[in-house]
Design an enzyme around this catalytic site. Structure first.
Site, short mmCIF file in Angstrom:
data_model
loop_
_atom_site.label_atom_id
_atom_site.label_comp_id
_atom_site.label_asym_id
_atom_site.label_seq_id
_atom_site.Cartn_x
_atom_site.Cartn_y
_atom_site.Cartn_z
N GLY A 16 71.12 -106.20 -82.63
CA GLY A 16 72.21 -106.68 -81.77
C GLY A 16 73.26 -107.43 -82.57
O GLY A 16 74.46 -107.31 -82.32
N GLY B 21 67.02 -103.50 -78.34
CA GLY B 21 66.26 -103.52 -79.59
C GLY B 21 66.17 -104.94 -80.11
O GLY B 21 66.31 -105.91 -79.36
N SER B 22 65.97 -105.04 -81.41
CA SER B 22 65.77 -106.35 -82.02
C SER B 22 67.07 -107.16 -82.03
O SER B 22 68.17 -106.60 -81.98
CB SER B 22 65.28 -106.17 -83.46
OG SER B 22 66.22 -105.38 -84.17
N GLU C 292 70.37 -106.08 -74.92
CA GLU C 292 69.02 -106.40 -74.44
C GLU C 292 68.15 -106.52 -75.68
O GLU C 292 67.61 -105.53 -76.17
CB GLU C 292 68.50 -105.28 -73.52
CG GLU C 292 69.37 -105.02 -72.31
CD GLU C 292 69.19 -106.06 -71.21
OE1 GLU C 292 68.26 -106.88 -71.30
OE2 GLU C 292 70.00 -106.06 -70.26
N CYS D 18 59.23 -106.31 -74.83
CA CYS D 18 60.20 -107.38 -75.08
C CYS D 18 59.81 -108.61 -74.27
O CYS D 18 60.10 -109.74 -74.65
CB CYS D 18 61.60 -106.92 -74.71
SG CYS D 18 61.71 -106.26 -73.05
P1 NAD Z 1 65.11 -101.91 -83.49
O1 NAD Z 1 66.13 -102.97 -83.39
O2 NAD Z 1 64.49 -101.64 -84.82
O3 NAD Z 1 65.72 -100.51 -82.99
C1 NAD Z 1 66.25 -100.36 -81.70
C2 NAD Z 1 67.31 -99.27 -81.69
O4 NAD Z 1 68.44 -99.72 -82.42
C3 NAD Z 1 66.86 -97.98 -82.38
O5 NAD Z 1 67.41 -96.90 -81.67
C4 NAD Z 1 67.47 -98.10 -83.76
O6 NAD Z 1 67.68 -96.86 -84.40
C5 NAD Z 1 68.78 -98.79 -83.45
N1 NAD Z 1 69.35 -99.58 -84.54
C6 NAD Z 1 68.67 -100.34 -85.43
N2 NAD Z 1 69.54 -100.97 -86.23
C7 NAD Z 1 70.79 -100.62 -85.83
C8 NAD Z 1 72.10 -100.94 -86.27
N3 NAD Z 1 72.29 -101.76 -87.31
N4 NAD Z 1 73.14 -100.40 -85.61
C9 NAD Z 1 72.95 -99.58 -84.56
N5 NAD Z 1 71.74 -99.22 -84.11
C10 NAD Z 1 70.66 -99.74 -84.75
O7 NAD Z 1 63.97 -102.26 -82.41
P2 NAD Z 1 62.57 -101.56 -82.15
O8 NAD Z 1 61.63 -101.91 -83.24
O9 NAD Z 1 62.76 -100.13 -81.81
O10 NAD Z 1 62.12 -102.29 -80.79
C11 NAD Z 1 61.54 -103.56 -80.75
C12 NAD Z 1 62.56 -104.63 -80.46
O11 NAD Z 1 63.31 -104.31 -79.28
C13 NAD Z 1 61.93 -105.97 -80.15
O12 NAD Z 1 62.68 -106.98 -80.75
C14 NAD Z 1 61.99 -106.06 -78.65
O13 NAD Z 1 61.97 -107.38 -78.13
C15 NAD Z 1 63.30 -105.41 -78.38
N6 NAD Z 1 63.39 -104.90 -77.01
C16 NAD Z 1 64.18 -105.60 -76.13
C17 NAD Z 1 64.24 -105.19 -74.82
C18 NAD Z 1 65.06 -105.95 -73.82
O14 NAD Z 1 65.30 -105.42 -72.74
N7 NAD Z 1 65.48 -107.17 -74.11
C19 NAD Z 1 63.54 -104.06 -74.40
C20 NAD Z 1 62.78 -103.36 -75.33
C21 NAD Z 1 62.71 -103.80 -76.65
#
Ligand code: NAD
Length: 509
Positions: free
Chosen positions: A244, A239-240, A261, A295
């Site tokens: 992380g 995720g973002s 990731e 991503c």
């Molecule tokens: P996001 O960070 O909003 O959410 C991702 C996941 O994390 C969701 O399941 C969410 O519920 C959970 N989450 C959010 N905040 C959290 C916290 N504080 N504690 C625990 N879990 C939490 O991301 P998104 O909008 O769903 O996806 C887009 C982002 O993901 C972009 O930044 C993109 O670059 C990244 N991404 C990275 C990869 C990679 O492999 N590097 C792959 C796909 C997406």
């Protein structure tokens, strides 16, 4: 396509996976038209607690199953995926807004990683180490780790889980999946197909059936609870970078492991010697594909001054031909953004770019009359005077910042001068330029490509990035080692007890 059609089609697809949803407290929308396509029941912390206990119990049984037999379950799962590829791919398109081609591609990626994992199940090789002591043998073996927490993002609602799941399963681990709350249906569908594979596997105990693979539906709060749970030795979070940054210290505080990731801000350098036909096609797919919501999407383009005008003219022509619209219709190349928040972030970034002197092409909302609740945009090209703070941030939308350069070493330095380090590429036919970009003094990313764009990785390589992208690696190569615990064993088959380093330590007894 009408709102009602999507609702009914979603129900029919879920029925194909054997899922009958009664109403729940989490509404699920489709970015295609912004309509509600289902509602699912959220899990709370008590539910997660029960699931984690079930994952622990299942682990006790699963860790003793021989790895090739574990691989057999993954093989059966891949069969289910092959059989339901169309339906699952379509559900990905409906729930995440990807064009059909990419929805199907995600499922193909799942099949690929399963096939990889099946082979891996017979290759979890340890090693024999030369011992300094006579009559001793030293070896390194790999053992299952425990329940693995998998947190995933909306934009790869099935493939990213499968990268983790297929590998973790053959490694002997159990799975606790917290998908994005924007894409819970895809997760439920995957788990339903996995349950069918368990049925066909034969002989699975009730503990295994219940706890081998589970889905916890909820938002960040559930992700935080998963990260904090000491019973989960590994948390793989996608995720973002913001997410992380929250998850990493929580897991670290209990000395657990993470695979992170996170966000990317991927660049491409197009040099004077580049094959521009290839470059234009690669840029288009990487910057515009998935509506800029990968991503690995291309966000920063560095073009040699001598070819910049030509390349830009060609890019503008290519951008003008891209068909934006319903991702379920054949011929569409760009579907919707995930929602209003993404649209607002994109418009803010473009306004900032203009304020900093950028010339911007595209970026405006389209199809708003047809779908007032959905957010379709024309992909944007922003000709930036320099790589400022805005360009150093990831905006999860189809904006390509274009910058000119004269000296390759300077371009590489600028390319690397961002906090993220996921994917990168160079277009060149000059061996020296290609080698420089992939050398230690070249790109600082986890993925470094020559004459292909930064997006669209194969599962065979280790996937992940450096710096604020989190440093994790998953999918192919030796990423499996992160899902196991390493054991070093020394066996003394002599009649003596020599100590290492020649230490003498004895009494007359
Ligand atoms: P996001 O960070 O909003 O959410 C991702 C996941 O994390 C969701 O399941 C969410 O519920 C959970 N989450 C959010 N905040 C959290 C916290 N504080 N504690 C625990 N879990 C939490 O991301 P998104 O909008 O769903 O996806 C887009 C982002 O993901 C972009 O930044 C993109 O670059 C990244 N991404 C990275 C990869 C990679 O492999 N590097 C792959 C796909 C997406």
């Amino acid at each position: 396509m009408t709102t009602d059609t999507l609702f009914r089609e979603t129900g029919a697809l879920l029925a194909e996976f054997g899922i009958a949803l009664s109403d729940g407290d989490l509404p699920v929308g489709s970015p295609i038209d912004g309509s509600r396509i289902a509602a699912v029941q959220r899990h709370d912390r008590a539910d997660l607690d029960r699931m984690t206990a079930a994952a622990e119990r299942a682990f006790i049984a699963w860790r003793s199953v021989p790895p090739p037999r574990r691989g057999e379950l993954v093989r059966l799962f891949a069969e289910e995926l092959r059989h339901h590829k169309q339906a699952l791919g379509r559900l990905v398109s409906i729930e995440a807004g990807k064009i059909l081609e990419e929805g199907q591609g995600e499922v193909q990626e799942m099949i690929d990683i399963c096939d990889f994992a099946v082979g891996l199940s017979r290759q979890l090789y340890g090693r024999v180490v030369a011992s300094e002591r006579p009559g001793h043998r030293m070896l390194e073996t790999w053992h299952p780790l425990g329940p693995v927490g998998i947190i995933t993002a909306f934009n790869f609602p099935v493939a990213v889980w499968s990268w983790n799941a297929a590998i973790a399963l053959v490694c002997g681990d159990t799975l606790l999946w917290k998908p994005s709350d924007k894409t819970p249906l895809c997760a439920l569908a995957c788990n339903a197909l996995f349950a069918r594979a368990i049925d066909r596997f034969g002989g699975a105990s009730e503990d295994l059936r219940r706890g081998l693979s589970q889905v916890a539906i909820g938002g960040p709060e559930l992700g935080r609870a998963l990260a904090a749970d000491r019973r989960v030795p590994l948390v793989s979070a996608t995720g973002s970078t913001r997410m992380g940054g929250t998850v990493a210290p929580v897991v670290a505080q209990r000395l657990g492991r993470t695979i992170l990731e996170l966000g990317g801000n991927n660049g491409m350098i197009v040099t004077q010697s580049a094959d521009l036909d290839l470059a234009v096609r690669a840029i288009l797919f990487a910057a515009v594909g998935t509506a800029g919501q990968r991503c690995t999407s291309l966000r920063r383009l560095f073009v040699h001054d001598s070819i910049a005008d030509t390349l830009l003219a060609r890019l503008q022509r290519a951008y003008a031909q891209v068909r934006i619209g319903d991702p379920l219709e054949p011929g569409t190349l760009v579907g919707p953004l995930i929602g209003e928040h993404a649209f607002t972030a994109m418009q803010q970034a473009l306004a900032e770019a203009r304020a900093e002197g950028a010339e911007v092409f595209g970026g405006e909302r389209v199809l708003a009359e047809r779908w007032p609740q959905a957010y379709y945009v024309r992909p944007a090209l922003a000709l930036m005077p320099a790589q400022n703070g805005l360009v150093q941030r990831e905006t999860f939308a189809p904006i390509l910042y274009v910058m000119r350069y004269r000296d390759l070493a300077d371009a590489i330095a600028t390319h690397n001068a961002v906090p993220q380090g996921l994917a990168s590429s160079i277009f060149t036919t000059d061996l020296r330029e290609a080698e420089l970009f992939t050398a230690a003094e070249g790109s600082d990313c986890g993925i470094v490509n020559v004459n292909i764009g930064p997006s669209g990785a194969e599962i065979g390589g280790a996937f992940g990035g450096e710096k604020e992208t989190g440093g994790g690696r998953e999918a192919g190569s030796d990423s499996w080692k992160a899902y196991m615990r390493r054991m070093t064993t020394t066996i003394n088959y002599s009649r003596d007890l020599p100590l290492s380093q020649g230490i003498r330590f004895a009494v007359d007894a």
